[in-house]
Write a protein that holds these residues in place. Structure first.
Motif, PDB file in Angstrom:
ATOM      1  N   LEU A  99       9.211  39.934 -38.761  1.00 40.38           N
ATOM      2  CA  LEU A  99      10.333  39.027 -38.603  1.00 40.38           C
ATOM      3  C   LEU A  99      11.283  39.142 -39.784  1.00 40.38           C
ATOM      4  O   LEU A  99      10.915  39.625 -40.861  1.00 40.38           O
ATOM      5  N   GLY A 100      12.509  38.682 -39.579  1.00 41.22           N
ATOM      6  CA  GLY A 100      13.471  38.686 -40.662  1.00 41.22           C
ATOM      7  C   GLY A 100      12.967  37.895 -41.862  1.00 41.22           C
ATOM      8  O   GLY A 100      12.430  36.798 -41.719  1.00 41.22           O
ATOM      9  N   GLY A 101      13.070  38.486 -43.050  1.00 46.41           N
ATOM     10  CA  GLY A 101      12.625  37.818 -44.269  1.00 46.41           C
ATOM     11  C   GLY A 101      11.130  37.890 -44.510  1.00 46.41           C
ATOM     12  O   GLY A 101      10.640  37.312 -45.489  1.00 46.41           O
ATOM     13  N   GLN A 102      10.382  38.596 -43.676  1.00 45.50           N
ATOM     14  CA  GLN A 102       8.925  38.657 -43.795  1.00 45.50           C
ATOM     15  C   GLN A 102       8.472  40.050 -44.241  1.00 45.50           C
ATOM     16  O   GLN A 102       9.270  40.998 -44.324  1.00 45.50           O
ATOM     17  N   VAL A 103       7.172  40.155 -44.550  1.00 43.32           N
ATOM     18  CA  VAL A 103       6.594  41.431 -44.994  1.00 43.32           C
ATOM     19  C   VAL A 103       5.335  41.729 -44.193  1.00 43.32           C
ATOM     20  O   VAL A 103       4.725  40.820 -43.606  1.00 43.32           O
ATOM     21  N   ALA A 104       4.938  42.995 -44.194  1.00 39.50           N
ATOM     22  CA  ALA A 104       3.670  43.423 -43.597  1.00 39.50           C
ATOM     23  C   ALA A 104       3.074  44.482 -44.524  1.00 39.50           C
ATOM     24  O   ALA A 104       3.797  45.253 -45.157  1.00 39.50           O
ATOM     25  N   ALA A 105       1.749  44.492 -44.586  1.00 41.98           N
ATOM     26  CA  ALA A 105       1.043  45.439 -45.458  1.00 41.98           C
ATOM     27  C   ALA A 105       0.193  46.377 -44.611  1.00 41.98           C
ATOM     28  O   ALA A 105      -0.579  45.932 -43.753  1.00 41.98           O
ATOM     29  N   PHE A 106       0.324  47.672 -44.840  1.00 43.37           N
ATOM     30  CA  PHE A 106      -0.456  48.697 -44.165  1.00 43.37           C
ATOM     31  C   PHE A 106      -1.420  49.303 -45.193  1.00 43.37           C
ATOM     32  O   PHE A 106      -1.001  49.687 -46.286  1.00 43.37           O
ATOM     33  N   THR A 107      -2.707  49.390 -44.839  1.00 43.68           N
ATOM     34  CA  THR A 107      -3.735  49.754 -45.820  1.00 43.68           C
ATOM     35  C   THR A 107      -4.540  50.965 -45.358  1.00 43.68           C
ATOM     36  O   THR A 107      -4.963  51.046 -44.201  1.00 43.68           O
TER      37      THR A 107
END
Length: 268
Positions: A85-93
């Motif tokens: 979403l706008g303004g959000q983050v996601a982490a790929f590991t």
């Protein structure tokens, strides 16, 4: 909020609400920067959406490994995709296994789709901090020598243990073991090494431990055996050298003089 074009609730003005399109940026980090060959470390690609519109089906590209060291992925990235979403983050590991020795860094990127325009958006390529890979602590007792080669009963003798770290990682808290004896002769007491321990032994370096004994009253040959141990800080484990034996020395009956009689002549 899908990020679609919206309108004001005030009919008279009929002002349009304009949303910033999805915009992705990324940072690449590692869970460890110093480790031994064969150890695992994590790689994390953090992707941020600085726009207003959702970036859909965001997924990372394959990571590139650059440098003299190597790394092998253990399984697949998690998660495989994400909607951000706008303004959000996601982490790929990812999980990687270190290979060989040397240094390396990783490079990666991610891409997704702006859910309003349908256009592809990407992060551009980013790099990780440098990772240093070493061979583990490897202790070896290079020599175990007793001196002198021949000693009388009741006399002192000295044993020297030379220990080498054949690995690259510094060995911590290096210590010589208690020595055991073999042969018909023996010693009157077990000696502790001097020094009791060495705080740190760099890769390729050597150190020496000294033991002082007293030969007992039994004549014959006498030898010693022992090993050394240390802590590998990268693995948080104890490494122990193979046990080695010394060449035997000879213990002989120490001669002694005693006054048997005392005469004065001539008498008177």
């Amino acid at each position: 909020n899908t990020g679609l074009l919206g309108y004001s609730s005030t009919p008279a003005s009929n002002n349009a609400l304009v949303y910033k399109p999805a915009a992705l940026s990324a940072a690449l980090s590692v869970t460890r920067t110093v480790l031994n060959a064969g150890q695992l470390f994590g790689v994390i690609l953090t992707v941020s959406n600085t726009g207003d519109v959702t970036a859909g089906n965001v997924q990372p590209n394959f990571l590139s490994v650059i440098g003299t060291g190597g790394a092998i992925p253990q399984g697949s990235v998690a998660p495989a995709t994400a909607d951000i979403l706008g303004g959000q983050v996601a982490a790929f590991t990812w999980s990687y296994s270190a290979v060989g020795t040397g240094t390396l860094s990783l490079q990666g990127s991610a891409f997704g789709t702006d859910q309003f325009s349908g256009l592809t958006v990407g992060t551009g390529t980013v790099g990780s901090p440098s990772v240093s890979i070493f061979s583990a602590v490897s202790l070896s007792v290079q020599s175990l020598t007793a001196a002198p080669a021949s000693v009388g009963t009741g006399r002192a003798l000295t044993v020297f243990m030379t220990v080498a770290n054949l690995g690259e990682t510094s060995a911590q808290q290096v210590s010589g073991s208690v020595l055991t004896t073999f042969g018909p002769s023996g010693v009157t007491a077990t000696a502790n090494p001097i020094p009791a321990s060495v705080a740190s032994l760099a890769g390729g370096a050597t150190t020496q431990f000294t033991y002082i004994f007293t030969a007992n009253g039994v004549i014959g040959s006498l030898g010693f055996s022992g090993n050394a141990s240390a802590r590998d800080a990268n693995e948080n484990s104890t490494k122990t050298a193979a046990t080695v034996g010394s060449s035997p020395i000879t213990v002989f009956a120490q001669g002694g003089l005693a006054l048997q009689s005392f005469n004065v002549t001539p008498a008177g």
